[in-house]
Design a protein around this motif. Structure first.
Motif, short mmCIF file in Angstrom:
data_model
loop_
_atom_site.label_atom_id
_atom_site.label_comp_id
_atom_site.label_asym_id
_atom_site.label_seq_id
_atom_site.Cartn_x
_atom_site.Cartn_y
_atom_site.Cartn_z
N ILE A 61 -12.99 -3.84 -0.64
CA ILE A 61 -14.18 -4.37 -1.30
C ILE A 61 -15.09 -3.25 -1.81
O ILE A 61 -15.79 -3.42 -2.79
CB ILE A 61 -14.95 -5.32 -0.35
N ASN A 62 -15.03 -2.08 -1.19
CA ASN A 62 -15.92 -0.98 -1.58
C ASN A 62 -15.67 -0.46 -2.99
O ASN A 62 -16.56 0.11 -3.61
CB ASN A 62 -15.80 0.17 -0.59
N VAL A 63 -14.46 -0.65 -3.53
CA VAL A 63 -14.19 -0.23 -4.90
C VAL A 63 -14.86 -1.18 -5.90
O VAL A 63 -15.08 -0.83 -7.04
CB VAL A 63 -12.68 -0.11 -5.18
N LEU A 64 -15.20 -2.36 -5.44
CA LEU A 64 -15.78 -3.39 -6.31
C LEU A 64 -17.29 -3.40 -6.19
O LEU A 64 -17.91 -4.46 -6.10
CB LEU A 64 -15.20 -4.76 -5.95
N ASN A 65 -17.89 -2.25 -6.22
CA ASN A 65 -19.33 -2.14 -5.97
C ASN A 65 -20.21 -2.83 -7.01
O ASN A 65 -21.36 -3.09 -6.77
CB ASN A 65 -19.74 -0.67 -5.84
N ASP A 98 -4.94 5.21 -0.59
CA ASP A 98 -6.10 6.10 -0.70
C ASP A 98 -7.27 5.38 -0.07
O ASP A 98 -7.08 4.41 0.65
CB ASP A 98 -6.36 6.51 -2.16
N GLU A 99 -8.50 5.81 -0.34
CA GLU A 99 -9.64 5.19 0.32
C GLU A 99 -9.91 3.76 -0.14
O GLU A 99 -10.62 3.02 0.53
CB GLU A 99 -10.90 6.04 0.15
N PHE A 100 -9.33 3.34 -1.26
CA PHE A 100 -9.59 2.00 -1.78
C PHE A 100 -8.37 1.07 -1.73
O PHE A 100 -8.52 -0.11 -1.50
CB PHE A 100 -10.08 2.08 -3.23
N PHE A 101 -7.19 1.60 -1.95
CA PHE A 101 -5.99 0.77 -2.04
C PHE A 101 -5.10 0.96 -0.82
O PHE A 101 -4.98 2.05 -0.29
CB PHE A 101 -5.20 1.10 -3.30
N SER A 102 -4.45 -0.16 -0.43
CA SER A 102 -3.49 -0.15 0.68
C SER A 102 -2.38 -1.13 0.36
O SER A 102 -2.50 -1.97 -0.53
CB SER A 102 -4.16 -0.57 1.99
N PHE A 103 -1.29 -1.01 1.10
CA PHE A 103 -0.23 -2.01 1.08
C PHE A 103 -0.27 -2.76 2.40
O PHE A 103 -0.43 -2.16 3.46
CB PHE A 103 1.16 -1.37 0.97
N LEU A 104 -0.10 -4.08 2.33
CA LEU A 104 0.20 -4.88 3.52
C LEU A 104 1.71 -4.98 3.54
O LEU A 104 2.32 -5.53 2.61
CB LEU A 104 -0.44 -6.27 3.42
N VAL A 105 2.34 -4.44 4.57
CA VAL A 105 3.80 -4.38 4.64
C VAL A 105 4.28 -5.41 5.64
O VAL A 105 4.01 -5.31 6.84
CB VAL A 105 4.27 -2.96 5.03
N PHE A 106 5.01 -6.41 5.14
CA PHE A 106 5.51 -7.49 5.98
C PHE A 106 6.89 -7.15 6.56
O PHE A 106 7.18 -7.47 7.70
CB PHE A 106 5.57 -8.79 5.19
N ASP A 107 7.74 -6.56 5.75
CA ASP A 107 9.03 -6.05 6.18
C ASP A 107 9.47 -5.00 5.17
O ASP A 107 8.72 -4.68 4.24
CB ASP A 107 10.07 -7.17 6.37
N LYS A 108 10.67 -4.45 5.32
CA LYS A 108 11.08 -3.34 4.47
C LYS A 108 11.17 -3.70 2.99
O LYS A 108 11.12 -2.82 2.13
CB LYS A 108 12.39 -2.72 4.96
N ASN A 109 11.29 -4.98 2.66
CA ASN A 109 11.41 -5.41 1.27
C ASN A 109 10.18 -6.13 0.74
O ASN A 109 10.18 -6.55 -0.41
CB ASN A 109 12.62 -6.34 1.11
#
Length: 124
Positions: free
Chosen positions: A42-46, A23-34
């Motif tokens: 940082i914007n969620v931590l206002n 969503d606008e605040f959370f993401s995944f850093l995907v290194f490989d399929k597992n």
């Protein structure tokens, strides 16, 4: 794909990753399929005050020239309920969207608190 120009702690063997926005605040850093890591923008931590200097060699490696060149994220250790998840506030992950570069920076400055739950960050 994003090129990792500064190692992500615990994932030093990876050379690239993809970013999967939740969503606008959370993401995944995907290194490989597992292997993926949850990060929060940082914007969620206002309510949290961040005032640390970024080393010039870090800025150079990430090709950052201004605040508009990058986004700042922090790693999240998920808990149940989600509000109790822990955020690492000492080692931000910078993403240069334009150049597709990413790296983690561990500040040597004192940051208080250095770990906090999501619900605490929202109310600090």
């Amino acid at each position: 794909m994003y090129k990792i120009v500064l190692p992500i702690l615990g994932f030093e063997n990876f050379q690239s990753l993809s970013v999967e926005k939740i969503d606008e605040f959370f993401s995944f850093l995907v290194f490989d399929k597992n292997t993926k890591v949850t990060v929060v923008n940082i914007n969620v931590l206002n309510k949290v005050s961040f005032d640390f200097q970024i080393d010039s060699d870090v800025l150079e490696k990430l090709k950052i020239k201004s605040k508009e060149d990058f986004y700042t994220y922090f790693t999240v250790v998920s808990q149940n309920p989600i509000e109790h998840s822990i955020i690492n506030l000492v080692s931000p992950i910078f993403i240069n969207e334009k150049e597709k570069l990413v790296g983690q920076y561990v500040t040597s400055e004192k940051v208080e608190p250095y770990l906090a739950s999501i619900d605490k960050c929202v109310t600090l």
